[in-house]
Design a protein around this motif. Structure first.
Motif, short mmCIF file in Angstrom:
data_model
loop_
_atom_site.label_atom_id
_atom_site.label_comp_id
_atom_site.label_asym_id
_atom_site.label_seq_id
_atom_site.Cartn_x
_atom_site.Cartn_y
_atom_site.Cartn_z
N SER A 21 0.85 -1.20 0.00
CA SER A 21 0.00 0.00 0.00
C SER A 21 0.88 1.24 0.00
CB SER A 21 -0.90 0.00 1.24
OG SER A 21 -1.49 1.25 1.41
N LEU A 25 2.85 4.95 -6.69
CA LEU A 25 3.23 6.05 -7.58
C LEU A 25 3.89 7.17 -6.78
CD1 LEU A 25 -0.03 6.05 -9.70
CD2 LEU A 25 2.23 5.21 -10.39
N ASN A 27 6.15 6.84 -4.57
CA ASN A 27 7.59 6.57 -4.51
C ASN A 27 8.26 6.72 -5.86
OD1 ASN A 27 5.98 4.96 -2.59
ND2 ASN A 27 7.97 4.49 -1.73
N ILE A 99 -8.93 9.68 -3.91
CA ILE A 99 -7.56 9.39 -4.35
C ILE A 99 -7.57 8.26 -5.38
CG2 ILE A 99 -5.25 8.60 -3.67
CD1 ILE A 99 -5.65 9.98 -1.00
N THR A 226 2.95 9.04 0.95
CA THR A 226 3.74 7.86 0.63
C THR A 226 3.52 6.73 1.63
OG1 THR A 226 5.91 7.06 -0.04
CG2 THR A 226 5.87 8.55 1.81
N LEU A 227 3.22 7.07 2.88
CA LEU A 227 3.00 6.00 3.86
C LEU A 227 1.53 5.61 3.96
CD1 LEU A 227 5.46 7.14 6.70
CD2 LEU A 227 5.78 5.28 5.07
N SER A 228 0.70 6.13 3.09
CA SER A 228 -0.75 5.86 3.09
C SER A 228 -1.39 6.23 4.43
CB SER A 228 -1.04 4.37 2.82
OG SER A 228 -0.40 3.93 1.66
N MET A 231 -5.92 8.66 6.20
CA MET A 231 -7.27 8.34 5.71
C MET A 231 -7.74 6.96 6.17
SD MET A 231 -6.64 7.34 1.79
CE MET A 231 -7.65 5.90 2.05
N SER A 324 -1.20 -0.46 -4.25
CA SER A 324 -1.74 0.73 -3.58
C SER A 324 -3.22 0.92 -3.88
CB SER A 324 -0.99 1.99 -4.04
OG SER A 324 0.35 1.91 -3.64
N SER A 327 -5.43 -1.16 -1.72
CA SER A 327 -5.62 -0.70 -0.34
C SER A 327 -6.60 0.47 -0.29
CB SER A 327 -4.29 -0.32 0.30
OG SER A 327 -3.79 0.89 -0.23
N1 PFF Z 1 1.13 5.34 -0.61
C1 PFF Z 1 0.71 5.36 -1.96
C2 PFF Z 1 1.85 5.86 -2.83
O1 PFF Z 1 2.90 6.28 -2.31
O2 PFF Z 1 1.70 5.86 -4.03
C3 PFF Z 1 -0.53 6.18 -2.19
C4 PFF Z 1 -1.63 5.92 -1.23
C5 PFF Z 1 -2.14 4.63 -1.11
C6 PFF Z 1 -2.11 6.92 -0.42
C7 PFF Z 1 -3.11 4.35 -0.18
C8 PFF Z 1 -3.08 6.68 0.50
C9 PFF Z 1 -3.56 5.38 0.61
F1 PFF Z 1 -4.48 5.12 1.47
#
Ligand code: PFF
Length: 462
Positions: A21, A25, A27, A99, A226-228, A231, A324, A327
């Motif tokens: 997750s 994108l 990263n 998102i 980036t760490l999700s 939310m 991602s 998730s």
């Molecule tokens: N962490 C994912 C990324 O870096 O692309 C984006 C993301 C995934 C944001 C899931 C929020 C989330 F809940």
């Protein structure tokens, strides 16, 4: 309804899914670009500090709320902190919806370049290639955009449909090892290139005279994305974790893996860019330019083993995006399962279809449909896609993150948080007091700074 909640089959499976997750994108597409824009070194250092001081503690906070209550975002926050906090969960579900709707569009582009590079690798790269033109053609082609993003949404729906164990965990077990292997191959190839020394210098040698406050806030905003975090994704993933696992170790592993991958992606891209004279000046334009305009051609012209590595690279982008998007969809689907008592299959199809309506609009907002391309809710953010991205990165995640960290830090009994974090399997160095200090003071202050920058200084983090 099932009476027992589905769990990850193993701790390793959970860590892979949560890392999947996080790695996406953000990263491969956003981080290299913002590092470039902010002149590397000092920015990278600040980003690492944000990840450790803010990202890591909030990651633990989200995971523990989920694990303690064994519920998805809305129900978990309501039960762990108080009835009113359910609204924070609802805000998170909406953020996941938004998102995913635009993320699927960029994920669709990765499929396009995967097919395109396969074609070039087998049948030869055109001598007179016009990569800018190719991308512009894709962007403005409504049918292609909606088909690609639709295909990606279908893949995502198919995974989530099969549940936590049979869908999400299984996909992560397949995708993540493949992703790591491809990444390493690319890294070896990149390090053998002439520009790699300059790239490493750019990324790891801090030059603080280049750094301004806006860059610090951008690093912080990106740490969330980036760490999700912010939310409820990690609340939902935490809710499938068995009691005896150490959340501290899990959070540490996820954060380290995500950061390492972001740095490796940046080393790869910059090594390629610095190897070609004049390329650094050309790349300045946009994040889209780096990933989808400059790189494809460079694979065929300068990268050792580029014929193999080009399709491998776009496969990597697609796999990272998929782990991602699943998730993001799971946050919405688990809401319908837990709060609305829906069957998983129905919840998945319904959520996927509703989200795709917005994906469709985003996909058409790159020129295919002028009204959508000019749609403007926020000043200077023209287009439906840009509007959604701006709303999520500037408002939804920081606000959600602020409320979650305040709620867990100040309104959840500290005996509860201690019981989840300290105990069997937790490492000796972990200090609950230090963690509490971070979620009570450091993280809220830092996140409030982002929101103040957005509200009062018109700063943009999308
Ligand atoms: N962490 C994912 C990324 O870096 O692309 C984006 C993301 C995934 C944001 C899931 C929020 C989330 F809940």
């Amino acid at each position: 309804m099932k009476d027992r909640r589905e769990n990850w089959s193993s701790n390793f499976g959970f860590i892979l899914a949560a890392t999947g997750s996080a790695i996406g994108l953000g990263n491969l597409w956003k981080f290299p670009f913002i590092t470039w824009k902010n002149d590397g070194g000092a920015f990278v250092l600040i980003y690492l500090i944000c990840i450790i001081a803010v990202g890591l503690p909030i990651m633990m906070a989200e995971l523990l709320v989920g694990r303690k209550t064994q519920k998805s975002a809305v129900g978990a926050l309501r039960e762990a902190i108080g009835p009113a906090w359910g609204w924070v969960g609802t805000w998170g579900v909406m953020a996941g919806f938004v998102i995913l709707s635009y993320y699927a569009v960029v994920a669709g582009w990765s499929l396009f370049y995967l097919f395109q590079t396969l074609n070039w690798s087998f049948f030869g790269f055109p001598t007179q290639a016009n990569m800018g033109g190719l991308f512009a053609g894709l962007a403005a082609n409504g049918l292609l955009q909606t088909t690609l993003s639709g295909t990606f949404m279908l893949l995502t729906v198919a995974v989530v449909f099969f549940g936590v164990h049979g869908g999400i965990e299984r996909t992560a077990r397949l995708c993540l090892p493949a992703l790591f292997v491809i990444m390493l191959l690319l890294l070896f190839s990149a390090l053998s290139m002439e520009g790699s020394g300059e790239a490493l210098n750019f990324i790891f040698r801090p030059n603080f005279s280049e750094l301004d406050t806006a860059a610090i806030l951008e690093a912080l905003g990106h740490a969330f994305f980036t760490l999700s975090l912010g939310m409820g994704t990690m609340i939902v993933y935490g809710s499938y974790v068995a009691r005896e696992r150490s959340l501290v170790n899990a959070a540490g592993s996820i954060v380290i893996l995500d950061t390492v991958i972001a740095l490796i992606a940046t080393i790869i891209m910059f090594s390629v860019i610095f190897t070609v004279p004049g390329m650094p000046e050309q790349v300045d334009g946009s994040s889209v330019g780096m990933l989808f305009i400059s790189l494809p051609q460079l694979f065929y012209e300068v990268v050792p083993f580029g014929v193999v590595l080009a399709p491998a690279f776009y496969l990597l982008v697609a796999l990272a995006a998929l782990t991602s998007t699943i998730s993001l969809l799971e946050v919405v689907v688990s809401y319908f399962i837990d709060q609305r008592k829906m069957e998983r299959s129905r919840a998945t199809l319904l959520s996927g279809a509703c989200i795709y309506i917005f994906t469709f609009l985003s996909g058409l907002s790159f020129g295919a449909f002028p009204w959508l391309s000019n749609f403007e809710l926020f000043d200077g953010k023209a287009g439906f896609f840009a509007t959604m991205d701006h709303f999520a990165s500037n408002w939804a995640l920081p606000l959600g993150g602020l409320l979650i960290t305040l709620g867990v830090g100040w309104f959840m009994p500290s005996s509860d948080t201690e019981a989840e974090l300290v105990g069997s399997g937790s490492p000796g160095w972990f200090s609950h007091k230090a963690w509490l200090f971070a979620v009570r003071f450091i993280a809220p202050a830092a996140v409030a700074a982002i929101l103040i920058a957005v509200i009062f200084f018109g700063k943009d983090f999308s």
